[in-house]
Design a protein around this motif. Sequence first.
Motif, PDB file in Angstrom:
ATOM      1  N   ILE A   1       0.863  -0.944  -0.020  1.00 17.86           N
ATOM      2  CA  ILE A   1      -0.050  -0.079   0.152  1.00 17.86           C
ATOM      3  C   ILE A   1       0.914   1.170  -0.176  1.00 17.86           C
ATOM      4  O   ILE A   1       1.809   1.278   1.053  1.00 17.86           O
ATOM      5  CB  ILE A   1      -0.894  -0.184   1.165  1.00 17.86           C
ATOM      6  CG1 ILE A   1      -1.916  -1.265   1.093  1.00 17.86           C
ATOM      7  CG2 ILE A   1      -2.048   1.261   1.217  1.00 17.86           C
ATOM      8  CD1 ILE A   1      -2.717  -1.387   2.594  1.00 17.86           C
TER       9      ILE A   1
ATOM     10  N   ASP B   1       1.867   5.398   0.227  1.00 23.99           N
ATOM     11  CA  ASP B   1       1.665   6.604   0.801  1.00 23.99           C
ATOM     12  C   ASP B   1       2.257   7.935   0.299  1.00 23.99           C
ATOM     13  O   ASP B   1       3.415   8.255   0.913  1.00 23.99           O
ATOM     14  CB  ASP B   1       1.556   6.258   2.315  1.00 23.99           C
ATOM     15  CG  ASP B   1       1.113   7.647   3.046  1.00 23.99           C
ATOM     16  OD1 ASP B   1       0.107   8.302   2.613  1.00 23.99           O
ATOM     17  OD2 ASP B   1       1.415   7.621   4.327  1.00 23.99           O
TER      18      ASP B   1
ATOM     19  N   SER C   1     -10.313   3.629  -4.410  1.00 22.21           N
ATOM     20  CA  SER C   1      -8.910   2.941  -4.233  1.00 22.21           C
ATOM     21  C   SER C   1      -8.834   2.440  -5.657  1.00 22.21           C
ATOM     22  O   SER C   1      -9.895   2.047  -6.216  1.00 22.21           O
ATOM     23  CB  SER C   1      -8.879   1.826  -3.257  1.00 22.21           C
ATOM     24  OG  SER C   1      -9.557   2.376  -2.017  1.00 22.21           O
TER      25      SER C   1
ATOM     26  N   ILE D   1      -6.239  -0.785  -7.174  1.00 18.57           N
ATOM     27  CA  ILE D   1      -4.824  -1.757  -7.047  1.00 18.57           C
ATOM     28  C   ILE D   1      -4.572  -1.754  -8.466  1.00 18.57           C
ATOM     29  O   ILE D   1      -5.304  -2.335  -9.590  1.00 18.57           O
ATOM     30  CB  ILE D   1      -5.894  -3.090  -6.562  1.00 18.57           C
ATOM     31  CG1 ILE D   1      -6.499  -2.888  -5.320  1.00 18.57           C
ATOM     32  CG2 ILE D   1      -4.766  -4.248  -6.443  1.00 18.57           C
ATOM     33  CD1 ILE D   1      -7.963  -3.351  -5.107  1.00 18.57           C
TER      34      ILE D   1
ATOM     35  N   ASN E   1      -7.002   6.313  -2.659  1.00 15.72           N
ATOM     36  CA  ASN E   1      -6.097   5.399  -1.941  1.00 15.72           C
ATOM     37  C   ASN E   1      -5.467   4.283  -3.363  1.00 15.72           C
ATOM     38  O   ASN E   1      -6.072   4.061  -4.288  1.00 15.72           O
ATOM     39  CB  ASN E   1      -6.749   4.266  -0.995  1.00 15.72           C
ATOM     40  CG  ASN E   1      -7.228   5.250   0.059  1.00 15.72           C
ATOM     41  OD1 ASN E   1      -6.843   5.812   0.684  1.00 15.72           O
ATOM     42  ND2 ASN E   1      -8.830   4.961   0.090  1.00 15.72           N
TER      43      ASN E   1
ATOM     44  N   SER F   1      -2.788   0.989  -3.940  1.00 17.09           N
ATOM     45  CA  SER F   1      -1.954  -0.083  -3.750  1.00 17.09           C
ATOM     46  C   SER F   1      -1.612  -0.977  -5.037  1.00 17.09           C
ATOM     47  O   SER F   1      -2.039  -0.560  -6.076  1.00 17.09           O
ATOM     48  CB  SER F   1      -2.664  -1.296  -2.897  1.00 17.09           C
ATOM     49  OG  SER F   1      -3.782  -1.558  -3.187  1.00 17.09           O
TER      50      SER F   1
ATOM     51  N   ALA G   1      -6.398  -8.013  -1.802  1.00 13.51           N
ATOM     52  CA  ALA G   1      -6.009  -6.581  -1.796  1.00 13.51           C
ATOM     53  C   ALA G   1      -7.252  -6.042  -1.931  1.00 13.51           C
ATOM     54  O   ALA G   1      -7.298  -4.840  -1.612  1.00 13.51           O
ATOM     55  CB  ALA G   1      -5.047  -6.481  -3.119  1.00 13.51           C
TER      56      ALA G   1
ATOM     57  N   GLN H   1      -8.632  -2.923   0.336  1.00 15.31           N
ATOM     58  CA  GLN H   1      -9.175  -1.566  -0.136  1.00 15.31           C
ATOM     59  C   GLN H   1     -10.514  -1.316   0.278  1.00 15.31           C
ATOM     60  O   GLN H   1     -10.966  -0.156   0.334  1.00 15.31           O
ATOM     61  CB  GLN H   1      -8.655  -1.515  -1.580  1.00 15.31           C
ATOM     62  CG  GLN H   1      -7.329  -1.336  -1.741  1.00 15.31           C
ATOM     63  CD  GLN H   1      -6.786  -0.474  -1.074  1.00 15.31           C
ATOM     64  OE1 GLN H   1      -7.381   0.697  -0.503  1.00 15.31           O
ATOM     65  NE2 GLN H   1      -5.421  -0.058  -1.238  1.00 15.31           N
TER      66      GLN H   1
ATOM     67  N   GLN I   1     -10.933  -0.259   3.591  1.00 14.36           N
ATOM     68  CA  GLN I   1     -10.247   1.381   3.689  1.00 14.36           C
ATOM     69  C   GLN I   1     -11.305   2.080   3.184  1.00 14.36           C
ATOM     70  O   GLN I   1     -11.623   3.356   3.797  1.00 14.36           O
ATOM     71  CB  GLN I   1      -9.086   1.443   2.945  1.00 14.36           C
ATOM     72  CG  GLN I   1      -8.575   2.810   2.760  1.00 14.36           C
ATOM     73  CD  GLN I   1      -7.820   3.510   3.905  1.00 14.36           C
ATOM     74  OE1 GLN I   1      -7.659   2.760   4.976  1.00 14.36           O
ATOM     75  NE2 GLN I   1      -8.246   4.764   4.027  1.00 14.36           N
TER      76      GLN I   1
END
Length: 501
Positions: free
Chosen positions: A126, A128, A419, A421, A444, A446, A485, A489, A492
């Motif tokens: 993930i 940031d 999010s 991925i 977000n 990842s 995954a 998310q 999240q």
Amino acid sequence: KRPQPQLKHHLNIMAPSTTTTPPATKAPPSRIVNNKPVFALAISIIIALANWNFSSRIVRSFQILDDLARDAIDAPTKAAGDDSHPYRWTHNITNFPAFMLQWPTDPFEPDECNILNASMPYFFNITDYPRSYSLDEAITVQNGNLAKAWDQVGGITKEANQANHSANGQTPHMKVETVACAMSYYWVEWHFPHLMQNLVACWSLWRHFPDAQHIFAVGNGYRKRYGSLSPYNVGILNLLQAHNIKFQRRGHGVLMEDVKGVDSPLIIGRAKRDVSSGFRVVNEDDLQHLRRSFLSVLGMDENKPRSCGMPSSSDGHTASLAGSTNNDDSERSDSSSTQQLRTPRIVIINRMGRRRLKGAHNVSMMLQDELRLPYRPPVVFLEDMSLKQQIEAFFNIDILLSPHGAQLTSILFMPRCSSVIEVFPFAYDWNEYFGTLAALSGVNHSYVYLGEDPVGELHGSNDTQQYAIARLSLLCAPARPVIDAVKIQVEQWQRCCGFDG
């Protein structure tokens, strides 16, 4: 003429006799050996029948899926109320635009990819990344004293600039008349993700000097290849034209100057970036301002800023380069405390060509089963969509699963709290590129890397051929880490939207 002993033996078998029967002879070894293939054949037939029964049930299941998918497209109202099968196409087909539902089945032939293979290597992380950068991190100065001019302006808008001047009782020491921003890396600059990468940093520069003339300094490299092929490029060119940003070739006219650190009415900066470094803005709300400006030029003002897929309190005003920053980040005003709990909209955006994710439709069905979704996440291809359709598709995504590629440029238009991925092939990990764009967009991010050591395997391979193979390869990703995954998310997304309580 048959031998007499053999004849007697047959006669004794056919008719009883009072004579003494000769002792039974041992069966020839060949008869014992012949029993084994017969037994094996019988077992094979049983196994084949069992496999046929199992396969026919799977085929019937896929036929049901195909029928339901066609029903969902042809008669969405009927399909929406069909709860008779766990793999219905969607519980409410209106949650997605119709153009996102064109691929209910995989348009490609079955691939040799066992997504259930648990031994395939992978690496999940993930990211940031920052929400803004310093001036030095975003812009490289090529002419003028940018730092001094930046500090003297003291604000982004004309009104704020005038207020600052009257408070000081004097005008700035240096008047900036022209602000030019140059593109980087000629060989890819017209490929629309890299064009957008330059534009994002340049937008921060132009927006800080709203009263100056704005120039986009470009080169000739590969313009014919990318300039007219992509709907995204056309949209960017229309955006620049709408804001009176002029194009000028590098090294011509006023752009001949190249003196750093000297007071000058001409500021020339360059987006500080390379192929892999990602996106940079100076002010935290610059990207949202660019987003609204883009939507306004496309005539999509009705698509107000969205938070958790719901319209936010923003009034959707038309943006300009001189607009105030007081309300520019109105998407941040998250009304999650009043949000109603709902199912996240999960979508797989795939690619037709290189880096296509194999078995995406199978992953979609597994996601529906594991997350107990009332719909099957659609698999979408953007290659033949208009720019408006591409942007609208990203409006309607909460959780996005997609291989690395140019299609992720529209992360900019995803709802807040959503999010991404991203899936990378072996020895090809550029997570910073779209990871930074996601962070600047409030999304977000990842990624799943199809190897064990993304840093070591990327930089440890200096073979140009291996790098080219990685860029062109199709992706066979193990289903389990991909589904895990997505689950992470989703959690999240629920926390960000205030649904977890």
